[in-house]
Design a protein around this motif. Structure first.
Motif, mmCIF file in Angstrom:
data_model
loop_
_atom_site.group_PDB
_atom_site.id
_atom_site.type_symbol
_atom_site.label_atom_id
_atom_site.label_comp_id
_atom_site.label_asym_id
_atom_site.label_seq_id
_atom_site.Cartn_x
_atom_site.Cartn_y
_atom_site.Cartn_z
ATOM 1 N N GLN A 34 -6.608 4.795 -4.884
ATOM 2 C CA GLN A 34 -7.760 5.665 -5.129
ATOM 3 C C GLN A 34 -7.421 7.113 -4.794
ATOM 4 O OE1 GLN A 34 -10.725 4.764 -6.535
ATOM 5 N NE2 GLN A 34 -11.169 6.935 -6.561
ATOM 6 N N GLU A 35 -6.749 7.314 -3.674
ATOM 7 C CA GLU A 35 -6.346 8.667 -3.275
ATOM 8 C C GLU A 35 -5.452 9.301 -4.333
ATOM 9 O OE1 GLU A 35 -3.514 10.806 0.079
ATOM 10 O OE2 GLU A 35 -4.345 8.826 0.514
ATOM 11 N N GLU A 36 -4.476 8.554 -4.794
ATOM 12 C CA GLU A 36 -3.537 9.095 -5.787
ATOM 13 C C GLU A 36 -4.226 9.356 -7.121
ATOM 14 O OE1 GLU A 36 -0.873 10.364 -4.862
ATOM 15 O OE2 GLU A 36 -0.664 9.374 -2.930
ATOM 16 N N MET A 37 -5.183 8.521 -7.498
ATOM 17 C CA MET A 37 -5.936 8.766 -8.728
ATOM 18 C C MET A 37 -6.722 10.062 -8.602
ATOM 19 S SD MET A 37 -6.326 7.632 -11.715
ATOM 20 C CE MET A 37 -7.194 8.567 -12.957
ATOM 21 N N GLY A 38 -7.285 10.305 -7.424
ATOM 22 C CA GLY A 38 -7.988 11.563 -7.185
ATOM 23 C C GLY A 38 -7.058 12.762 -7.304
ATOM 24 N N GLU A 39 -5.858 12.645 -6.765
ATOM 25 C CA GLU A 39 -4.893 13.742 -6.847
ATOM 26 C C GLU A 39 -4.429 13.960 -8.284
ATOM 27 O OE1 GLU A 39 -1.879 12.924 -3.908
ATOM 28 O OE2 GLU A 39 -3.322 13.163 -2.269
ATOM 29 N N LEU A 40 -4.271 12.889 -9.047
ATOM 30 C CA LEU A 40 -3.918 13.027 -10.459
ATOM 31 C C LEU A 40 -5.048 13.701 -11.230
ATOM 32 C CD1 LEU A 40 -2.134 12.559 -12.919
ATOM 33 C CD2 LEU A 40 -2.970 10.190 -12.976
#
Length: 101
Positions: A34-40
């Motif tokens: 979820q964190e990485e999707m937010g950063e993407l």
């Protein structure tokens, strides 16, 4: 092949977690995706003019988007490996092709 790539991400992730005292409990794997999707998403917003580019060029923003996509891919593979999910079989079932990696 996906298993091998997942194992490489696992080695890197476990080493990073050990070096920084990070506990990778069961929730950690999904929360990191979820964190990485937010950063993407944030990188995409910058590139598409929906966010502040902070003085970065389009090429820099595309590189940032690639970096965040790589992070997301890594965390998807870590999640699958942690939960013993057969992604190759799932790809064949859902996407109807055999991945040639």
């Amino acid at each position: 092949m996906l298993d091998q790539l997942g194992s490489q991400f696992e080695t890197a992730s476990a080493g990073y977690a050990a070096a920084h005292g990070i506990e990778r409990d069961p929730d950690w794997f999904i929360l990191k995706m979820q964190e990485e999707m937010g950063e993407l998403t944030q990188a995409w917003n910058k590139l598409s003019g929906r966010g502040r580019s902070q003085g970065k060029s389009p090429d820099d923003l595309r590189a940032q988007m690639a970096d965040e996509t790589a992070d997301l891919l890594g965390h998807v593979l870590l999640f699958a490996q942690h939960h013993k999910l057969d992604l190759q079989a799932a790809i064949e079932r859902k996407w109807r092709f055999q991945p040639a990696l």
